[in-house]
Design an enzyme around this catalytic site. Structure first.
Site, PDB file in Angstrom:
ATOM      1  N   ASP A  11      -1.913 -36.508  -2.420  1.00 34.07           N
ATOM      2  CA  ASP A  11      -2.732 -37.611  -2.938  1.00 34.07           C
ATOM      3  C   ASP A  11      -2.254 -38.878  -2.228  1.00 34.07           C
ATOM      4  O   ASP A  11      -1.218 -38.870  -1.549  1.00 34.07           O
ATOM      5  CB  ASP A  11      -2.523 -37.741  -4.461  1.00 34.07           C
ATOM      6  CG  ASP A  11      -3.311 -38.912  -5.052  1.00 34.07           C
ATOM      7  OD1 ASP A  11      -4.466 -39.131  -4.643  1.00 34.07           O
ATOM      8  OD2 ASP A  11      -2.762 -39.629  -5.912  1.00 34.07           O
ATOM      9  N   SER A  12      -2.998 -39.971  -2.427  1.00 31.56           N
ATOM     10  CA  SER A  12      -2.571 -41.246  -1.847  1.00 31.56           C
ATOM     11  C   SER A  12      -1.320 -41.773  -2.542  1.00 31.56           C
ATOM     12  O   SER A  12      -0.788 -42.799  -2.145  1.00 31.56           O
ATOM     13  CB  SER A  12      -3.686 -42.269  -2.005  1.00 31.56           C
ATOM     14  OG  SER A  12      -3.868 -42.537  -3.385  1.00 31.56           O
ATOM     15  N   TYR A  43      -6.326 -45.380  -1.013  1.00 30.34           N
ATOM     16  CA  TYR A  43      -7.294 -44.773  -0.090  1.00 30.34           C
ATOM     17  C   TYR A  43      -8.713 -45.284  -0.402  1.00 30.34           C
ATOM     18  O   TYR A  43      -9.584 -45.229   0.451  1.00 30.34           O
ATOM     19  CB  TYR A  43      -7.311 -43.247  -0.249  1.00 30.34           C
ATOM     20  CG  TYR A  43      -6.206 -42.483   0.458  1.00 30.34           C
ATOM     21  CD1 TYR A  43      -5.146 -43.121   1.091  1.00 30.34           C
ATOM     22  CD2 TYR A  43      -6.237 -41.082   0.486  1.00 30.34           C
ATOM     23  CE1 TYR A  43      -4.143 -42.386   1.718  1.00 30.34           C
ATOM     24  CE2 TYR A  43      -5.249 -40.347   1.119  1.00 30.34           C
ATOM     25  CZ  TYR A  43      -4.200 -41.004   1.724  1.00 30.34           C
ATOM     26  OH  TYR A  43      -3.217 -40.262   2.351  1.00 30.34           O
ATOM     27  N   CYS A  74      -6.854 -35.659  -4.449  1.00 30.70           N
ATOM     28  CA  CYS A  74      -7.323 -37.039  -4.397  1.00 30.70           C
ATOM     29  C   CYS A  74      -8.839 -36.978  -4.235  1.00 30.70           C
ATOM     30  O   CYS A  74      -9.333 -36.387  -3.265  1.00 30.70           O
ATOM     31  CB  CYS A  74      -6.686 -37.732  -3.195  1.00 30.70           C
ATOM     32  SG  CYS A  74      -7.401 -39.338  -2.816  1.00 30.70           S
ATOM     33  N   ASN A  75      -9.566 -37.550  -5.201  1.00 32.57           N
ATOM     34  CA  ASN A  75     -11.033 -37.489  -5.137  1.00 32.57           C
ATOM     35  C   ASN A  75     -11.575 -38.195  -3.900  1.00 32.57           C
ATOM     36  O   ASN A  75     -12.555 -37.752  -3.301  1.00 32.57           O
ATOM     37  CB  ASN A  75     -11.644 -38.144  -6.375  1.00 32.57           C
ATOM     38  CG  ASN A  75     -11.468 -37.292  -7.609  1.00 32.57           C
ATOM     39  OD1 ASN A  75     -12.277 -36.434  -7.886  1.00 32.57           O
ATOM     40  ND2 ASN A  75     -10.390 -37.514  -8.339  1.00 32.57           N
ATOM     41  N   CYS A 181     -10.920 -40.195 -10.518  1.00 38.35           N
ATOM     42  CA  CYS A 181      -9.796 -40.495  -9.613  1.00 38.35           C
ATOM     43  C   CYS A 181      -8.589 -39.861 -10.275  1.00 38.35           C
ATOM     44  O   CYS A 181      -8.426 -39.967 -11.506  1.00 38.35           O
ATOM     45  CB  CYS A 181      -9.610 -42.002  -9.486  1.00 38.35           C
ATOM     46  SG  CYS A 181      -8.033 -42.511  -8.761  1.00 38.35           S
ATOM     47  N   THR A 182      -7.746 -39.204  -9.496  1.00 38.65           N
ATOM     48  CA  THR A 182      -6.659 -38.438 -10.112  1.00 38.65           C
ATOM     49  C   THR A 182      -5.582 -39.325 -10.744  1.00 38.65           C
ATOM     50  O   THR A 182      -4.741 -38.835 -11.495  1.00 38.65           O
ATOM     51  CB  THR A 182      -6.025 -37.469  -9.088  1.00 38.65           C
ATOM     52  OG1 THR A 182      -5.608 -38.215  -7.943  1.00 38.65           O
ATOM     53  CG2 THR A 182      -7.021 -36.405  -8.663  1.00 38.65           C
ATOM     54  N   HIS A 183      -5.618 -40.616 -10.454  1.00 33.20           N
ATOM     55  CA  HIS A 183      -4.688 -41.528 -11.126  1.00 33.20           C
ATOM     56  C   HIS A 183      -5.103 -41.794 -12.589  1.00 33.20           C
ATOM     57  O   HIS A 183      -4.263 -42.122 -13.418  1.00 33.20           O
ATOM     58  CB  HIS A 183      -4.644 -42.889 -10.408  1.00 33.20           C
ATOM     59  CG  HIS A 183      -3.820 -42.906  -9.161  1.00 33.20           C
ATOM     60  ND1 HIS A 183      -4.224 -42.304  -7.995  1.00 33.20           N
ATOM     61  CD2 HIS A 183      -2.619 -43.484  -8.888  1.00 33.20           C
ATOM     62  CE1 HIS A 183      -3.309 -42.508  -7.053  1.00 33.20           C
ATOM     63  NE2 HIS A 183      -2.317 -43.212  -7.568  1.00 33.20           N
TER      64      HIS A 183
HETATM   65  N1  DGL Z   1      -6.000 -40.747  -6.564  1.00 29.84           N
HETATM   66  C1  DGL Z   1      -7.042 -41.055  -5.696  1.00 29.84           C
HETATM   67  C2  DGL Z   1      -8.379 -40.508  -6.067  1.00 29.84           C
HETATM   68  O1  DGL Z   1      -8.417 -39.517  -6.762  1.00 29.84           O
HETATM   69  C3  DGL Z   1      -7.012 -42.214  -4.776  1.00 29.84           C
HETATM   70  C4  DGL Z   1      -6.810 -43.562  -5.291  1.00 29.84           C
HETATM   71  C5  DGL Z   1      -6.664 -44.544  -4.161  1.00 29.84           C
HETATM   72  O2  DGL Z   1      -5.725 -44.377  -3.379  1.00 29.84           O
HETATM   73  O3  DGL Z   1      -7.499 -45.434  -4.053  1.00 29.84           O
HETATM   74  O4  DGL Z   1      -9.389 -41.000  -5.658  1.00 29.84           O
END
Ligand code: DGL
Length: 261
Positions: A11-12, A43, A74-75, A181-183
């Site tokens: 992931d990012s 990202y 990471c989506n 988003c995985t965060h």
């Molecule tokens: N966790 C990420 C996602 O699922 C990326 C978030 C990011 O780096 O902007 O999109």
């Protein structure tokens, strides 16, 4: 490729830990190499070619370390680069997360829905295809610019303020929330504090099932009876992040970060 080799997951930053946590529930004895690219976070606002470049570097690293499959946790990276990576590296399987919008269609079609994701995901062709295929005509798409960044930073106060400003207009108006988003699964409680009682939709449990099916299909399931080893790599060498990561997955934290190969 053999079944004793590790699964690469990236992931990012720390967000992909929410995907790994779901995977560990059904594949606890596999070994994993988790790559957190926090040096290049976020990202969400990067161009397609910048994301392709980041993904390629990470994928090459996993290949050098003999990973048997790669999970894109990471989506944004999935939306922008999964097809590119599958075409370029056609002898390794990629399992890619995506916003659980189809799940809304399957289980809660008639309810007003808020999709939270990065701008990159929401503007991507891949997400738009998903959205138009399963549109319930009661959906708001909300690009949460900068949110993954402050979750990565871990500052609760900033997160609360951000959500208060950006989610308040939807209070009482939505009952489904897609965590695109995985965060975002890391801040479910804070989202509920603003929106009240909502149902969350997260693609990670489905990704985990799909990963197990792929491993079974390819005879790559690790059948050893042991607790798998998890290696954490962070591109900005952040020891604090490592601690947080192991806390979330509830595995013991061992000091010292692995260097990149
Ligand atoms: N966790 C990420 C996602 O699922 C990326 C978030 C990011 O780096 O902007 O999109």
């Amino acid at each position: 490729m053999n079944s004793n080799e590790a699964i690469g997951i990236f992931d990012s930053g720390i967000g992909g830990v929410t995907v790994l946590s779901e995977i560990l529930k059904i594949l606890p004895n596999e070994d994993y190499i988790y790559y957190s690219d926090s040096k290049h976070n976020p990202y969400g606002d990067k161009t397609d070619s910048e994301i392709n470049q980041r993904c390629e570097e990470i994928v090459n690293f996993f290949i050098k370390n003999n990973c048997k499959v790669i999970v894109i946790a990471c989506n944004t990276a999935s939306a922008k680069s999964a097809s590119y990576l599958r075409e370029k590296y056609n002898n390794i399987s990629f399992i890619a997360i995506e916003p659980a919008y189809k799940m809304v269609y399957d289980y809660a079609y008639d309810k007003p829905t808020l999709v939270m994701a990065t701008r990159g995901t929401i503007e991507s062709e891949k997400f738009n295809l998903l959205y138009h295929t399963y549109d319930n005509y009661k959906t708001i798409l909300l690009p949460c610019v900068g949110l993954a960044d402050i979750i990565e930073e871990g500052n609760k106060e900033k997160i609360r303020k951000y959500l208060e400003i950006h989610l308040n207009p939807y209070k009482g108006k939505v009952s489904n929330v897609v965590l695109g988003c995985t965060h975002y699964p890391l801040i479910k409680n804070e989202i509920r504090e603003v929106l009240g009682e909502v149902t969350f939709f997260n693609g990670a449990p489905y990704l985990a099932k799909h990963l197990r099916e792929i491993l079974e299909e390819k005879n790559l399931i690790n059948l050893e009876n042991k607790v798998g080893k998890i290696t954490f790599i962070d591109s900005s060498n952040n020891e604090e992040k490592k601690k947080r990561f192991f806390n979330i997955i509830k595995r013991p934290f061992i000091k010292g970060l692995k260097k990149l190969v």
